[in-house]
Design a protein around this motif. Structure first.
Motif, PDB file in Angstrom:
ATOM      1  N   VAL A   1       0.846  -1.205   0.000  1.00 45.55           N
ATOM      2  CA  VAL A   1       0.000   0.000   0.000  1.00 45.55           C
ATOM      3  C   VAL A   1       0.878   1.251   0.000  1.00 45.55           C
ATOM      4  O   VAL A   1       0.599   2.219  -0.722  1.00 45.55           O
ATOM      5  N   LYS A   2       1.930   1.242   0.808  1.00 46.66           N
ATOM      6  CA  LYS A   2       2.852   2.384   0.824  1.00 46.66           C
ATOM      7  C   LYS A   2       3.445   2.603  -0.565  1.00 46.66           C
ATOM      8  O   LYS A   2       3.533   3.744  -1.039  1.00 46.66           O
ATOM      9  N   ILE A   3       3.860   1.535  -1.199  1.00 39.45           N
ATOM     10  CA  ILE A   3       4.470   1.647  -2.533  1.00 39.45           C
ATOM     11  C   ILE A   3       3.458   2.209  -3.533  1.00 39.45           C
ATOM     12  O   ILE A   3       3.786   3.085  -4.353  1.00 39.45           O
ATOM     13  N   GLN A   4       2.231   1.718  -3.462  1.00 33.35           N
ATOM     14  CA  GLN A   4       1.178   2.227  -4.352  1.00 33.35           C
ATOM     15  C   GLN A   4       0.906   3.702  -4.080  1.00 33.35           C
ATOM     16  O   GLN A   4       0.707   4.498  -5.003  1.00 33.35           O
ATOM     17  N   PHE A   5       0.894   4.086  -2.797  1.00 34.29           N
ATOM     18  CA  PHE A   5       0.694   5.478  -2.383  1.00 34.29           C
ATOM     19  C   PHE A   5       1.792   6.358  -2.961  1.00 34.29           C
ATOM     20  O   PHE A   5       1.530   7.419  -3.561  1.00 34.29           O
ATOM     21  N   ILE A   6       3.036   5.936  -2.802  1.00 34.82           N
ATOM     22  CA  ILE A   6       4.182   6.701  -3.300  1.00 34.82           C
ATOM     23  C   ILE A   6       4.121   6.835  -4.815  1.00 34.82           C
ATOM     24  O   ILE A   6       4.308   7.928  -5.369  1.00 34.82           O
ATOM     25  N   GLN A   7       3.856   5.726  -5.499  1.00 38.79           N
ATOM     26  CA  GLN A   7       3.837   5.767  -6.956  1.00 38.79           C
ATOM     27  C   GLN A   7       2.722   6.655  -7.483  1.00 38.79           C
ATOM     28  O   GLN A   7       2.892   7.376  -8.467  1.00 38.79           O
TER      29      GLN A   7
ATOM     30  N   LEU B   1      10.675   9.385   1.146  1.00 37.29           N
ATOM     31  CA  LEU B   1      10.080   8.066   0.955  1.00 37.29           C
ATOM     32  C   LEU B   1       9.869   7.309   2.254  1.00 37.29           C
ATOM     33  O   LEU B   1       8.839   6.671   2.462  1.00 37.29           O
ATOM     34  N   THR B   2      10.908   7.333   3.130  1.00 35.18           N
ATOM     35  CA  THR B   2      10.904   6.483   4.307  1.00 35.18           C
ATOM     36  C   THR B   2      12.022   6.929   5.232  1.00 35.18           C
ATOM     37  O   THR B   2      12.652   7.961   4.999  1.00 35.18           O
TER      38      THR B   2
ATOM     39  N   VAL C   1      12.620   1.484  -0.656  1.00 38.76           N
ATOM     40  CA  VAL C   1      13.661   2.061  -1.507  1.00 38.76           C
ATOM     41  C   VAL C   1      13.908   1.189  -2.733  1.00 38.76           C
ATOM     42  O   VAL C   1      14.071   1.694  -3.848  1.00 38.76           O
ATOM     43  N   GLU C   2      13.935  -0.100  -2.534  1.00 36.04           N
ATOM     44  CA  GLU C   2      14.174  -1.013  -3.661  1.00 36.04           C
ATOM     45  C   GLU C   2      13.041  -0.958  -4.683  1.00 36.04           C
ATOM     46  O   GLU C   2      13.269  -1.138  -5.878  1.00 36.04           O
ATOM     47  N   ALA C   3      11.822  -0.686  -4.213  1.00 34.63           N
ATOM     48  CA  ALA C   3      10.659  -0.659  -5.120  1.00 34.63           C
ATOM     49  C   ALA C   3      10.549   0.638  -5.903  1.00 34.63           C
ATOM     50  O   ALA C   3       9.942   0.667  -6.975  1.00 34.63           O
ATOM     51  N   ILE C   4      11.134   1.719  -5.373  1.00 34.58           N
ATOM     52  CA  ILE C   4      11.025   3.038  -6.015  1.00 34.58           C
ATOM     53  C   ILE C   4      12.401   3.411  -6.559  1.00 34.58           C
ATOM     54  O   ILE C   4      13.275   3.871  -5.832  1.00 34.58           O
ATOM     55  N   SER C   5      12.580   3.200  -7.843  1.00 36.71           N
ATOM     56  CA  SER C   5      13.921   3.366  -8.416  1.00 36.71           C
ATOM     57  C   SER C   5      13.959   4.371  -9.566  1.00 36.71           C
ATOM     58  O   SER C   5      14.755   4.248 -10.492  1.00 36.71           O
ATOM     59  N   ASP C   6      13.097   5.377  -9.532  1.00 37.22           N
ATOM     60  CA  ASP C   6      13.126   6.375 -10.596  1.00 37.22           C
ATOM     61  C   ASP C   6      14.224   7.403 -10.326  1.00 37.22           C
ATOM     62  O   ASP C   6      14.987   7.289  -9.365  1.00 37.22           O
ATOM     63  N   HIS C   7      14.303   8.404 -11.172  1.00 41.30           N
ATOM     64  CA  HIS C   7      15.401   9.368 -11.085  1.00 41.30           C
ATOM     65  C   HIS C   7      14.978  10.714 -10.494  1.00 41.30           C
ATOM     66  O   HIS C   7      15.696  11.695 -10.626  1.00 41.30           O
TER      67      HIS C   7
ATOM     68  N   ALA D   1      21.306   3.427   4.365  1.00 40.17           N
ATOM     69  CA  ALA D   1      20.867   4.194   3.195  1.00 40.17           C
ATOM     70  C   ALA D   1      21.875   4.063   2.055  1.00 40.17           C
ATOM     71  O   ALA D   1      21.494   3.897   0.891  1.00 40.17           O
ATOM     72  N   LEU D   2      23.149   4.140   2.392  1.00 37.34           N
ATOM     73  CA  LEU D   2      24.187   3.995   1.365  1.00 37.34           C
ATOM     74  C   LEU D   2      24.195   2.583   0.796  1.00 37.34           C
ATOM     75  O   LEU D   2      24.408   2.387  -0.406  1.00 37.34           O
ATOM     76  N   GLU D   3      23.969   1.607   1.655  1.00 37.47           N
ATOM     77  CA  GLU D   3      23.884   0.219   1.195  1.00 37.47           C
ATOM     78  C   GLU D   3      22.761   0.045   0.182  1.00 37.47           C
ATOM     79  O   GLU D   3      22.859  -0.748  -0.755  1.00 37.47           O
TER      80      GLU D   3
END
Length: 294
Positions: free
Chosen positions: A29-35, A47-48, A66-72, A88-90
């Motif tokens: 749901v969070k991912i859908q909300f963000i997108q 994002l988080t 973070v892994e699900a949202i990979s746009d620029h 975060a760096l990882e």
């Protein structure tokens, strides 16, 4: 009236808006909300947060988000300490937020450190992030009032912002954490900050506890601010400030700016769609005025 032609909205709903909600929102749901918010035209977003799941269970899925949202676009993650920064760096995050309260008491309640202790800890962390080419956002809490110390002196805010600017941060997000600022105070503080920080982005962050957030946005616009943190649906709150409500609603700010002929690049129908995605999963009612009329 002195107004800009364009304004940048930084959406903070997925992080600041959800972090203290009593309901654990499912990760999909969070991912859908963000997108959905991104589809509405939002280009900068918190994002988080890479924090301890023990203290903020809502953010335990930070890596998955973070892994699900990979746009620029600029995807910001909040990191309270070195451990959070390392995570975060990882995850290859390229925009990181750190935070400190102007109020020592608030800072102690929040992260068990004085303001000065936080600054000393963050100085090498920020240097390391900048060496790696990461965008660094400094969130300045209790910039107007503190629930424990009362009114905050403008000079104290200026001194803290100066330290962060010296450390090399890219952005100062200056917050009315408990929603007590009035338009005169907003104009005075942001006029002063813009005079002092020509090479650093200055962003205004208002909560609507006393119904003055939109008025404070207008006063900040007249001071020269063109960047605002907002939260879809007016989500948010502060666990250390009794009665503090959410951030000023994204849709309320965008609607007001649209009516004034100021461009944001954000589509209100898209924000409404995002709000409807998150609405069934949160414990608090949607706070935006725009939502009541549409």
């Amino acid at each position: 009236m002195n107004l800009p032609k364009e304004v940048t909205i930084i959406e903070v709903g997925p992080r600041d808006g959800l972090q203290n909600d009593q309901n654990l929102v499912p990760t999909p749901v969070k991912i859908q909300f963000i997108q959905s918010l991104k589809d509405a035209g939002i280009k900068e977003m918190e994002l988080t947060s890479f924090v301890s799941p023990k203290w903020v269970p809502q953010m335990q899925d930070a890596m998955e988000i973070v892994e699900a949202i990979s746009d620029h676009t600029r995807n910001i993650v909040l990191t309270p300490n070195r451990k959070g920064v390392d995570r975060a760096l990882e995850a290859n995050c390229r925009a990181v937020a750190v935070f400190v309260g102007v109020s020592n008491t608030f800072n102690q309640k929040n992260i068990n450190k004085s303001t000065e202790e936080s600054l000393q800890e963050l100085k090498p962390i920020i240097a390391d992030l900048k060496d790696k080419g990461v965008f660094v956002r400094a969130c300045i809490s209790t910039s107007f009032y503190c629930p424990y110390e009362g009114k905050i002196e403008m000079d104290d805010v200026l001194q803290l912002c100066t330290r962060f600017a010296q450390y090399g941060v890219d952005e100062l997000s200056v917050a009315d954490t408990i929603g007590m600022a009035n338009p005169k105070e907003a104009f005075q503080l942001f006029s002063t900050l813009l005079r002092h920080f020509n090479d650093t982005l200055v962003t205004a962050h208002f909560h609507d506890t006393r119904g003055m957030a939109l008025a404070n946005v207008l006063a900040s616009l007249q001071a020269g601010i063109t960047r605002f943190d907002t939260s879809a649906g007016g989500l948010g709150g502060c666990p250390f400030a009794k009665g503090a409500t959410g951030n000023v609603a994204t849709e309320d700010v965008v609607f007001m700016l649209n009516q004034m002929g100021i461009e944001t690049g954000i589509h209100l129908d898209g924000v409404k769609k995002a709000v409807n995605i998150i609405r069934p999963h949160i414990s608090k009612p949607i706070e935006s005025k725009y939502d009541r009329l549409n």
